[in-house]
Design a protein around this motif. Structure first.
Motif, mmCIF file in Angstrom:
data_model
loop_
_atom_site.group_PDB
_atom_site.id
_atom_site.type_symbol
_atom_site.label_atom_id
_atom_site.label_comp_id
_atom_site.label_asym_id
_atom_site.label_seq_id
_atom_site.Cartn_x
_atom_site.Cartn_y
_atom_site.Cartn_z
ATOM 1 N N SER A 159 43.378 44.599 34.349
ATOM 2 C CA SER A 159 44.582 44.345 33.640
ATOM 3 C C SER A 159 45.552 44.154 34.704
ATOM 4 C CB SER A 159 44.886 45.378 32.621
ATOM 5 O OG SER A 159 46.196 45.308 32.152
ATOM 6 N N ARG A 160 45.938 44.874 35.726
ATOM 7 C CA ARG A 160 46.934 44.821 36.490
ATOM 8 C C ARG A 160 46.800 43.526 37.330
ATOM 9 N NH1 ARG A 160 51.106 48.617 36.372
ATOM 10 N NH2 ARG A 160 51.434 48.441 38.331
ATOM 11 N N GLY A 161 45.544 43.138 37.456
ATOM 12 C CA GLY A 161 45.221 41.659 38.154
ATOM 13 C C GLY A 161 45.838 40.554 37.082
ATOM 14 N N GLY A 162 45.429 40.806 36.023
ATOM 15 C CA GLY A 162 46.211 39.715 34.844
ATOM 16 C C GLY A 162 47.588 39.609 35.086
ATOM 17 N N GLU A 163 48.143 40.782 35.206
ATOM 18 C CA GLU A 163 49.697 40.787 35.324
ATOM 19 C C GLU A 163 49.970 40.400 36.434
ATOM 20 O OE1 GLU A 163 52.864 44.567 35.317
ATOM 21 O OE2 GLU A 163 51.462 44.486 33.674
ATOM 22 N N VAL A 164 49.467 40.418 37.583
ATOM 23 C CA VAL A 164 49.874 39.875 38.730
ATOM 24 C C VAL A 164 49.688 38.274 38.715
ATOM 25 C CG1 VAL A 164 48.996 39.240 41.432
ATOM 26 C CG2 VAL A 164 48.917 41.968 40.449
ATOM 27 N N LEU A 165 48.875 37.634 38.268
ATOM 28 C CA LEU A 165 48.647 36.446 38.147
ATOM 29 C C LEU A 165 49.812 35.726 37.206
ATOM 30 C CD1 LEU A 165 45.087 35.600 37.599
ATOM 31 C CD2 LEU A 165 46.429 34.751 39.530
ATOM 32 N N ASP A 209 50.216 45.497 44.828
ATOM 33 C CA ASP A 209 50.620 46.289 43.395
ATOM 34 C C ASP A 209 50.398 47.593 43.574
ATOM 35 O OD1 ASP A 209 51.213 46.222 40.812
ATOM 36 O OD2 ASP A 209 49.117 46.766 40.163
ATOM 37 N N SER A 210 51.527 48.349 43.219
ATOM 38 C CA SER A 210 51.320 50.030 43.391
ATOM 39 C C SER A 210 51.947 50.353 41.928
ATOM 40 C CB SER A 210 52.543 50.443 44.372
ATOM 41 O OG SER A 210 52.170 49.945 45.482
ATOM 42 N N PHE A 211 51.356 51.590 41.477
ATOM 43 C CA PHE A 211 51.617 52.287 40.263
ATOM 44 C C PHE A 211 51.381 53.583 40.347
ATOM 45 C CE2 PHE A 211 47.482 50.167 40.803
ATOM 46 C CZ PHE A 211 46.533 51.199 40.530
ATOM 47 N N SER A 212 52.164 54.202 39.638
ATOM 48 C CA SER A 212 52.422 55.888 39.717
ATOM 49 C C SER A 212 52.377 56.316 38.399
ATOM 50 C CB SER A 212 53.116 56.324 40.578
ATOM 51 O OG SER A 212 54.336 55.935 40.224
ATOM 52 N N PHE A 238 42.031 37.382 40.639
ATOM 53 C CA PHE A 238 41.847 37.736 42.126
ATOM 54 C C PHE A 238 41.138 38.818 42.316
ATOM 55 C CE2 PHE A 238 46.384 36.091 43.390
ATOM 56 C CZ PHE A 238 46.106 34.713 43.316
ATOM 57 N N LYS A 239 40.424 39.092 43.369
ATOM 58 C CA LYS A 239 39.559 40.242 43.724
ATOM 59 C C LYS A 239 40.875 41.343 44.305
ATOM 60 C CE LYS A 239 35.853 38.339 42.950
ATOM 61 N NZ LYS A 239 35.116 38.565 41.739
ATOM 62 N N TYR A 240 40.264 42.353 44.246
ATOM 63 C CA TYR A 240 41.228 43.490 44.728
ATOM 64 C C TYR A 240 40.434 44.468 45.566
ATOM 65 C CZ TYR A 240 39.017 46.046 40.930
ATOM 66 O OH TYR A 240 38.258 46.568 39.913
ATOM 67 N N LEU A 241 41.331 45.272 46.260
ATOM 68 C CA LEU A 241 41.075 46.132 47.188
ATOM 69 C C LEU A 241 41.860 47.501 47.143
ATOM 70 C CD1 LEU A 241 39.589 44.177 50.240
ATOM 71 C CD2 LEU A 241 38.237 45.579 48.770
ATOM 72 N N PRO A 242 41.443 48.753 47.589
ATOM 73 C CA PRO A 242 42.397 49.715 47.380
ATOM 74 C C PRO A 242 43.295 49.499 48.730
ATOM 75 C CG PRO A 242 40.162 50.551 48.195
ATOM 76 C CD PRO A 242 40.025 49.190 47.454
ATOM 77 N N PHE A 243 44.539 49.815 48.759
ATOM 78 C CA PHE A 243 45.251 49.553 49.752
ATOM 79 C C PHE A 243 46.218 50.527 50.133
ATOM 80 C CE2 PHE A 243 49.291 46.565 50.991
ATOM 81 C CZ PHE A 243 48.869 46.812 52.367
ATOM 82 N N GLU A 276 48.950 54.987 43.472
ATOM 83 C CA GLU A 276 47.928 54.232 43.967
ATOM 84 C C GLU A 276 48.259 52.843 44.085
ATOM 85 O OE1 GLU A 276 44.014 54.068 41.937
ATOM 86 O OE2 GLU A 276 43.775 56.302 42.291
ATOM 87 N N SER A 277 47.629 52.010 45.097
ATOM 88 C CA SER A 277 47.855 50.597 45.253
ATOM 89 C C SER A 277 46.536 49.737 45.421
ATOM 90 C CB SER A 277 48.939 50.482 46.661
ATOM 91 O OG SER A 277 50.039 51.331 46.558
ATOM 92 N N LYS A 278 46.709 48.547 45.089
ATOM 93 C CA LYS A 278 45.715 47.610 45.307
ATOM 94 C C LYS A 278 46.283 46.343 45.711
ATOM 95 C CE LYS A 278 42.856 49.989 42.509
ATOM 96 N NZ LYS A 278 41.756 50.779 42.968
ATOM 97 N N LEU A 279 45.479 45.677 46.581
ATOM 98 C CA LEU A 279 45.784 44.606 47.329
ATOM 99 C C LEU A 279 45.005 43.277 46.605
ATOM 100 C CD1 LEU A 279 47.496 43.283 49.603
ATOM 101 C CD2 LEU A 279 45.263 43.137 50.946
ATOM 102 N N TYR A 280 45.574 42.308 46.107
ATOM 103 C CA TYR A 280 45.104 41.166 45.420
ATOM 104 C C TYR A 280 44.941 39.948 46.180
ATOM 105 C CZ TYR A 280 45.015 44.186 41.328
ATOM 106 O OH TYR A 280 45.157 45.313 40.134
#
Length: 434
Positions: free
Chosen positions: A241-247, A354-357, A321-326, A404-408
Motif C-alpha cells: 500500500s505504501r508503494g502505491g502511495e509512493v507512485l 519512505d519512513s513511517f512510525s 516498485f520493489k522495496y527493501l528494508p532501509f 521503520e523505513s523502506k527503499l522503493y
C-alpha cells in the motif's frame, strides 16, 4: 393553535436507517442529521476512499469516508443515549456532538495524506472552511442557530469549551478510532481490528473534561489498544500500500513539475491547476475527488513525457516498485541516486525512501506541549487513575515509538541498464540492504 417546532428539535416523521456491516444499523431521527447527509459536500465523501491506496494490497478495501463518517456518528449517538442517565452530561450538547461526529472528516481530499504532501493542503483546515464557508452544509447548520457552524468547527478542531464533546470524537479512545479500526478490519478481511466495543460503550462515563472508563472495563480497553497497534503494523503500514502511495506521490509531483515548466498536456489538467498554483478555493477543493484524479491518471498514461506516462501506468495497472528494508542512510541513498543519474534514470522519480512510525499509546506529562490526554480509569471510590499505571499490558506499550523505513526502486529499469559496471554497483548496494 399550531406552533412551529424549532429546527434543532425537529424529528423525522419516521426514523431512517442505513444498513451497516459494522454497526448493523445507523439510526437517524434528527432532521438536522438527515439534511446534513443529503448535502453535496457530505455526498462527496462517497467518492473519497477511507484507506487511500490500501486497496492495492487488500483488494476489498474500497470503503469510503462516507461509510466511516456515518459510523462515527452512530457511535456518538449511542454514547449520548448512554450518557443521559449521568448528571455530568448536558443534553443541550447532544446535537452538537452528533453533527461534529458526522462532519469530522468532511475536508478529506482524494487519497488524503498523499495528496496533502504534494499540494500542501490540510484536510482539517478544509473541514473548517467547508463548515464555515458558503456551502450547503453551512446553510443547514445555520438553521439551528447562526453560531452553530462555528461551534461544530470548534469541536472538530478541538478548541470548543466543551472538552467532553471533543473527547467523544477526538481522543485516545474515541468514536473515530473505534469505528475505523472495526470498519477497516472488516473491509480488509483481517481480524486485528476487532475488539469489544459493546463493552467499552457500557463502561464509558462522562466527566466535565473527558470520557472516562469504569475500572471494570480496563481489559476491554487493553484489547482495543492492542487492536490499534496490530492494525497499524499489519494493515495501515503495509509496504505494498505504501508503494502505491509512493507512485501516486511521484506521478503528482511530476505532473506539477511539468505544469510549472509550461508543458502542454494532451488533456488539460483543468481541475488540478488551482492545486499546481497553490491557490485553491473551497469550490476547487470540492470538485477534485478520486474519480477525477483517476481520470487524469488514465489520461497521463498517453502523455508524451516518458516519466509521467510510466508513473501513471504503474499506478493505474499496479506495476509497483520493489522495496527493501532501509536504515535511512543518506550515504547509501546518495550513492544510488548518483548511479541512477549515470544510468540515465531520474532518481527524483525512481528511488524513494519512505519512513513511517506509530505510538500506540502515550500521554503528556505536566509541562508537555502536545496536550496528549491520557485514558483515565474511574475506581469504585471515584478516584481517577491513568490507565497504564493500572495495566501491565498498556504500560508495556506506553511511549514506545516504533519506526521503520523502506527503499522503493524499479527493478526492471535497473535490470535494463546497459552499462554492466553501473548495473553491478546498483545491484550490489541493493543486495547489501536485503
Amino acid at each position: 393553535m399550531l406552533t412551529e417546532v424549532p429546527y434543532a428539535k425537529k424529528q423525522l416523521a419516521e426514523e431512517k436507517v442505513f444498513k451497516d456491516p459494522v454497526h448493523r444499523y445507523v439510526h437517524v431521527r434528527d432532521q438536522l442529521i438527515w439534511d446534513l447527509i443529503k448535502t453535496r459536500e457530505f455526498q462527496r465523501l462517497r467518492r473519497i476512499k477511507q484507506l487511500g491506496t490500501l486497496y492495492l494490497a487488500f483488494h476489498s478495501a474500497e470503503h469510503t469516508r462516507f461509510n466511516h463518517s456515518l459510523g462515527v456518528y452512530e457511535i456518538v449517538r449511542r454514547m449520548t443515549e448512554n450518557f443521559k442517565e449521568h448528571e455530568e452530561w448536558q443534553g443541550r450538547y447532544r446535537l452538537l456532538a452528533l453533527a461534529s461526529a458526522l462532519l469530522h472528516d468532511l475536508g478529506h481530499g482524494p487519497f488524503s495524506h498523499c495528496f496533502e504532501k504534494i499540494f500542501h493542503t490540510d484536510h482539517e483546515e478544509y473541514t473548517r472552511k467547508i463548515i464555515l464557508g458558503d456551502t450547503d452544509v453551512n446553510k443547514v447548520l445555520k438553521r439551528v442557530s447562526p453560531d452553530f457552524p462555528r461551534e461544530v468547527a470548534q469541536v472538530i478542531d478541538q478548541t470548543h469549551e466543551n472538552k467532553l464533546v471533543i473527547s467523544m470524537i477526538s481522543s485516545q479512545i474515541d468514536a473515530d478510532r473505534m469505528d475505523y479500526l472495526q470498519r477497516d478490519s472488516y473491509y480488509t478481511g483481517v481480524s486485528y481490528g476487532r475488539f469489544d466495543m459493546e463493552r467499552i460503550l457500557r463502561v464509558m462515563r462522562p466527566s466535565k473534561e473527558e470520557v472516562i472508563i469504569k475500572e471494570s472495563g480496563m481489559h476491554a480497553v487493553e484489547d482495543y489498544l492492542m487492536s490499534r497497534y496490530q492494525m497499524y503494523w499489519q494493515v495501515y503500514f503495509h509496504p505494498v500500500s505504501r508503494g502505491g502511495e509512493v507512485l501516486l506521490n511521484l506521478a503528482l509531483k511530476r505532473a506539477k513539475h511539468l505544469y510549472e515548466k509550461g508543458h502542454e498536456f494532451k488533456q488539460a489538467p483543468k481541475y488540478f491547476i488551482p492545486f499546481f498554483e497553490e491557490d485553491v478555493s473551497v469550490d476547487d477543493y470540492l470538485r477534485l475527488d478520486e474519480m477525477v484524479v483517476n481520470f487524469y491518471l488514465q489520461e497521463w498514461i498517453n502523455e508524451d513525457d516518458e516519466v509521467l506516462s510510466d508513473l501513471a501506468n504503474r499506478f493505474v495497472n499496479r506495476e509497483l516498485f520493489k522495496y527493501l528494508p532501509f536504515d535511512g542512510s543518506f550515504i547509501t541513498q546518495s550513492e544510488l541516486e548518483d548511479l541512477f543519474r549515470r544510468a540515465g534514470i531520474e532518481p527524483e522519480y525512481y528511488i524513494f525512501s519512505d519512513s513511517f512510525s506509530d505510538l500506540p499509546y502515550d500521554y503528556d506529562r505536566p509541562g508537555a506541549k502536545n496536550n496528549r490526554k491520557p485514558i483515565h480509569l474511574k475506581k469504585d471510590n471515584g478516584e481517577l487513575r491513568e490507565i497504564s499505571s493500572q495495566s501491565a499490558i498498556i504500560n508495556s506499550i506506553t511511549g514506545v515509538h516504533r519506526m521503520e523505513s523502506k527503499l522503493y526502486y524499479p527493478k526492471e529499469k535497473i535490470l535494463a541498464i546497459e552499462d554492466l559496471e553501473i548495473k553491478g554497483e546498483i545491484i550490489n548496494i541493493l543486495n547489501q540492504l536485503a
